[in-house]
Write an enzyme that holds these catalytic residues in place. Structure first.
Site, PDB file in Angstrom:
ATOM      1  N   CYS A 135      -2.461   7.220   2.851  1.00 31.03           N
ATOM      2  CA  CYS A 135      -3.888   8.238   1.853  1.00 31.03           C
ATOM      3  C   CYS A 135      -4.494   8.796   2.591  1.00 31.03           C
ATOM      4  CB  CYS A 135      -4.595   6.448   1.490  1.00 31.03           C
ATOM      5  SG  CYS A 135      -5.631   5.972   2.235  1.00 31.03           S
ATOM      6  N   ASP A 194     -16.148   2.100   8.299  1.00 31.61           N
ATOM      7  CA  ASP A 194     -16.475   1.810   6.993  1.00 31.61           C
ATOM      8  C   ASP A 194     -18.259   2.357   6.106  1.00 31.61           C
ATOM      9  OD1 ASP A 194     -13.656   1.244   6.267  1.00 31.61           O
ATOM     10  OD2 ASP A 194     -13.708  -0.689   6.117  1.00 31.61           O
ATOM     11  N   LYS A 247     -15.047  -7.152  -0.676  1.00 24.56           N
ATOM     12  CA  LYS A 247     -14.034  -6.406  -1.173  1.00 24.56           C
ATOM     13  C   LYS A 247     -12.634  -7.251   0.536  1.00 24.56           C
ATOM     14  CE  LYS A 247     -12.580  -2.279  -0.485  1.00 24.56           C
ATOM     15  NZ  LYS A 247     -10.841  -2.249   0.808  1.00 24.56           N
ATOM     16  N   ASN A 248     -12.909  -6.699   1.323  1.00 21.63           N
ATOM     17  CA  ASN A 248     -12.480  -6.627   2.850  1.00 21.63           C
ATOM     18  C   ASN A 248     -11.893  -8.002   2.807  1.00 21.63           C
ATOM     19  OD1 ASN A 248     -11.849  -4.064   2.339  1.00 21.63           O
ATOM     20  ND2 ASN A 248     -12.983  -3.676   4.571  1.00 21.63           N
ATOM     21  N   ARG A 282      -1.927   5.497   8.411  1.00 21.32           N
ATOM     22  CA  ARG A 282      -2.385   4.031   8.390  1.00 21.32           C
ATOM     23  C   ARG A 282      -0.742   3.390   8.093  1.00 21.32           C
ATOM     24  NH1 ARG A 282      -6.574   2.254   4.102  1.00 21.32           N
ATOM     25  NH2 ARG A 282      -6.830   0.947   5.370  1.00 21.32           N
ATOM     26  N   ARG A 293     -12.461   0.747  -6.619  1.00 20.24           N
ATOM     27  CA  ARG A 293     -11.844   0.018  -6.209  1.00 20.24           C
ATOM     28  C   ARG A 293     -12.510  -0.393  -5.212  1.00 20.24           C
ATOM     29  NH1 ARG A 293      -9.008   2.220  -1.562  1.00 20.24           N
ATOM     30  NH2 ARG A 293      -8.990   0.101  -1.083  1.00 20.24           N
TER      31      ARG A 293
HETATM   32  C1  LIG Z   1      -8.293  -4.235   3.182  1.00 20.00           C
HETATM   33  C2  LIG Z   1      -9.312  -4.071   4.936  1.00 20.00           C
HETATM   34  O1  LIG Z   1      -9.146  -5.320   5.240  1.00 20.00           O
HETATM   35  N1  LIG Z   1      -9.082  -2.940   4.871  1.00 20.00           N
HETATM   36  C3  LIG Z   1      -9.801  -1.830   5.887  1.00 20.00           C
HETATM   37  C4  LIG Z   1      -8.584  -2.611   7.197  1.00 20.00           C
HETATM   38  O2  LIG Z   1      -7.970  -1.641   6.944  1.00 20.00           O
HETATM   39  P1  LIG Z   1      -6.564  -1.820   8.596  1.00 20.00           P
HETATM   40  O3  LIG Z   1      -6.008  -3.173   8.094  1.00 20.00           O
HETATM   41  O4  LIG Z   1      -5.325  -0.844   7.401  1.00 20.00           O
HETATM   42  O5  LIG Z   1      -6.657  -0.849   9.017  1.00 20.00           O
HETATM   43  P2  LIG Z   1      -6.380  -0.944  10.832  1.00 20.00           P
HETATM   44  O6  LIG Z   1      -7.457  -2.404  11.649  1.00 20.00           O
HETATM   45  O7  LIG Z   1      -5.044  -2.157  10.487  1.00 20.00           O
HETATM   46  O8  LIG Z   1      -6.708   0.664  11.189  1.00 20.00           O
HETATM   47  C5  LIG Z   1      -6.813   0.946  12.435  1.00 20.00           C
HETATM   48  C6  LIG Z   1      -6.123   1.900  12.937  1.00 20.00           C
HETATM   49  O9  LIG Z   1      -4.576   1.019  13.240  1.00 20.00           O
HETATM   50  C7  LIG Z   1      -3.801   2.152  13.554  1.00 20.00           C
HETATM   51  N2  LIG Z   1      -2.771   1.474  13.137  1.00 20.00           N
HETATM   52  C8  LIG Z   1      -3.053  -0.060  12.244  1.00 20.00           C
HETATM   53  C9  LIG Z   1      -1.770  -1.201  12.163  1.00 20.00           C
HETATM   54  C10 LIG Z   1      -0.640  -1.209  12.296  1.00 20.00           C
HETATM   55  O10 LIG Z   1       0.608  -1.923  12.357  1.00 20.00           O
HETATM   56  N3  LIG Z   1      -0.087   0.891  12.980  1.00 20.00           N
HETATM   57  C11 LIG Z   1      -1.220   1.593  13.585  1.00 20.00           C
HETATM   58  O11 LIG Z   1      -1.395   2.530  13.875  1.00 20.00           O
HETATM   59  C12 LIG Z   1      -4.126   2.766  11.734  1.00 20.00           C
HETATM   60  O12 LIG Z   1      -2.982   3.511  10.916  1.00 20.00           O
HETATM   61  C13 LIG Z   1      -5.796   2.658  12.544  1.00 20.00           C
HETATM   62  O13 LIG Z   1      -5.942   4.007  13.291  1.00 20.00           O
HETATM   63  O14 LIG Z   1      -9.815  -1.731   8.794  1.00 20.00           O
HETATM   64  C14 LIG Z   1     -10.322  -0.801   8.598  1.00 20.00           C
HETATM   65  C15 LIG Z   1     -10.952  -0.554  10.407  1.00 20.00           C
HETATM   66  O15 LIG Z   1     -12.110  -1.421  10.190  1.00 20.00           O
HETATM   67  C16 LIG Z   1     -11.433  -0.703   7.702  1.00 20.00           C
HETATM   68  O16 LIG Z   1     -11.318   0.695   7.365  1.00 20.00           O
HETATM   69  C17 LIG Z   1     -10.000  -0.814   6.238  1.00 20.00           C
HETATM   70  O17 LIG Z   1     -10.996  -1.316   5.199  1.00 20.00           O
HETATM   71  C1  LIG Z   2     -10.781   1.942   3.806  1.00 22.01           C
HETATM   72  C2  LIG Z   2     -10.964   0.845   3.292  1.00 22.01           C
HETATM   73  O1  LIG Z   2     -10.389   0.191   2.015  1.00 22.01           O
HETATM   74  P1  LIG Z   2      -8.756   0.357   1.876  1.00 22.01           P
HETATM   75  O2  LIG Z   2      -8.167  -0.622   3.087  1.00 22.01           O
HETATM   76  O3  LIG Z   2      -8.342  -1.316   1.141  1.00 22.01           O
HETATM   77  O4  LIG Z   2      -8.278   1.239   1.929  1.00 22.01           O
HETATM   78  C3  LIG Z   2     -12.271   0.707   2.420  1.00 22.01           C
HETATM   79  O5  LIG Z   2     -12.802  -0.285   2.273  1.00 22.01           O
HETATM   80  O6  LIG Z   2     -13.942   1.422   3.442  1.00 22.01           O
END
Ligand SMILES: CC(=O)N[C@H]1[C@@H](OP(=O)(O)OP(=O)(O)OC[C@H]2O[C@@H](n3ccc(=O)[nH]c3=O)[C@H](O)[C@@H]2O)O[C@H](CO)[C@@H](O)[C@@H]1O
Ligand SMILES: C=C(OP(=O)(O)O)C(=O)O
Length: 418
Positions: free
Chosen positions: A118, A306, A22-23, A123, A398
């Site tokens: 969420c 995850d 998915k990711n 996030r 999802r």
């Molecule tokens: C669609 C997808 O690929 N989702 C994955 C992606 O989510 P996602 O990319 O949203 O997660 P991030 O790696 O960005 O988040 C890591 C941390 O950084 C923080 N943060 C991130 C961006 C930002 O602009 N500011 C900030 O503060 C977030 O709140 C979190 O605490 O990586 C996560 C961490 O491996 C996984 O759990 C999700 O499944």
């Molecule tokens: C947190 C996850 O996905 P998303 O970033 O799409 O919410 C996940 O795949 O576990």
């Protein structure tokens, strides 16, 4: 609303084919915005987030061909008319923020709804915005929307405050069409980021350092079409491995790779599972009560957040006490309360869950709160004595490709009910 009814206690045995990640599929679909040519994609998983992303792409004017029942999708971004991601779609899927970088890079303009907070944490997307601003974008936020404009993005050096997966992907897709060199420091090294980068290279992008925390991108004027097969879903793989480790059995997972989840495999071995691996398969055998395993979640190649909830289910019925520390998201223990309803003994202290292993889960009605929490409740239900009814499984849909069908095929008693 659909629910899952599980009668626990069955050992699992047989083969399961793992779907595309998915990711990886979600950012890769967004890469269709970067070219006017055809992108031929294979191993696209059949799950709700992918349908939502395809709907968003169609709304923007992408032409999409998808053979019914196949995992192949062809995208053509030759006639994109609408440079917008509306709230109605973004609110159901956070990955829709990934249209921002490509739209801005190719069309110089984008309007994207801010993804809401969420269940697993607040996030924010400040790092995506900071990086694009450093590349010269003018960004304003008004009434819940990000409005971004740039004549042509300019390459620069970007150091994100923390490691962010979608942040790295968004900035990478922006940088491939920018003017000059972009250096992304502190880049995420998750295999899904590398899979996207490999596709971009096949489209004509110039990227060095793939798989490292320093990506160096030389912008090009134009990208062309390409073909790409999405990598295996390491989290779906890990989820099935945990299910077998929790209930016992002998299952071989096909179309997957063991080197995508070393940290989780080490923990499964520590828990007592016997794992054998080949180039594209993993066999798991479990014939004993699991042993408790402690871990902390970290960025790749560390233990993935995850997989935290699924391993928590395993620890609940393990021999001994474990400490599970969540370092990535501030609110990712929503499954704890539901597992305690099933007879687990978990206490939370700050960002650590202390899990005292009990002999067994006892089936009960529970509620899914987010994607991986849902998966962990399925594992708990499979291991439980009696019936477990899981509500709100739209979270599960999802991110998992026909999970209950795959589980039934290896002997689980699980059915979708209204
Ligand atoms: C669609 C997808 O690929 N989702 C994955 C992606 O989510 P996602 O990319 O949203 O997660 P991030 O790696 O960005 O988040 C890591 C941390 O950084 C923080 N943060 C991130 C961006 C930002 O602009 N500011 C900030 O503060 C977030 O709140 C979190 O605490 O990586 C996560 C961490 O491996 C996984 O759990 C999700 O499944
Ligand atoms: C947190 C996850 O996905 P998303 O970033 O799409 O919410 C996940 O795949 O576990």
């Amino acid at each position: 609303m659909d629910k899952l009814l599980i009668r626990g206690g069955n050992r699992l045995s047989g083969d399961v084919v793992i779907s595309g990640a998915k990711n990886a599929a979600l950012p890769i679909l967004c890469a269709g915005l970067l070219t006017a040519d055809n992108l031929h994609l294979s191993n696209i998983p059949n799950l709700q987030d992918v349908s939502t992303m395809l709907k968003l792409m169609r709304q923007m004017g992408l032409r999409i061909e998808q053979e019914a029942g196949s995992n192949k999708v062809t995208l053509n971004g030759g006639d994109i008319t609408k440079l917008e991601a509306p709230y109605e779609l973004v609110k159901t899927m956070r990955a829709s923020i990934l249209v921002l970088g490509p739209l801005l890079a190719r069309f110089g303009e984008a309007k994207v709804s801010l993804p809401g907070g969420c269940a697993i944490g607040s996030r924010p997307v400040d790092q995506h915005i900071k990086g694009l601003q450093a590349m010269g974008a003018e960004i304003t936020i008004d009434a819940g929307y990000i409005y971004a404009k740039a004549k042509r993005l300019k390459g620069t050096r970007i150091v994100t405050d923390m490691i962010t997966v979608t942040g790295t992907e968004n900035l990478l897709m922006a940088a491939v069409l920018a003017d000059g060199e972009t250096v992304l420091e502190n880049a995420a090294r998750e295999p899904e980021v590398s899979d996207l980068a490999q596709l971009l290279v096949a489209m004509g992008a110039k990227i060095e350092g793939i798989g490292t925390d320093r990506l160096v991108i030389q912008g090009v004027d134009k990208l062309h079409g390409a073909s790409h097969t999405v990598i295996a879903d390491r989290i779906e793989t890990g989820t099935f491995l945990c299910a077998v480790a929790a209930v016992g059995g002998d299952v071989t997972l096909r179309n997957t790779r063991s080197n995508l989840l070393d940290a989780a495999l080490d923990k499964l071995r520590e828990a007592g599972a016997i794992l054998t691996t080949g180039e594209d398969w993993i066999r798991v055998q479990m014939a004993r009560r699991p042993k408790a395993v402690s871990f902390r979640t970290t960025e790749y190649p560390g233990f993935p957040t995850d997989m935290q909830a699924q391993f928590m289910a395993l620890n609940c019925i393990a021999e001994g006490t474990s400490h599970v520390t969540e370092t990535i998201f501030e609110n990712r223990f929503m499954h704890v309360q539901e597992m305690n309803r099933l007879g687990a003994a978990i206490d939370i202290e700050g960002n650590t869950a202390i899990v005292k292993g009990v002999e067994k889960f006892i089936g009960a009605p529970v509620m899914a709160t987010d994607l991986r929490a849902s998966a962990s409740l399925v594992i708990a239900g499979l291991a439980a004595q009696g019936e477990t009814l899981i509500e709100r499984i739209y979270h599960l849909d999802r991110g998992y490709d026909r999970m209950e069908n795959k589980l039934s095929s290896i002997g689980a008693q699980i059915e979708r009910v209204k």
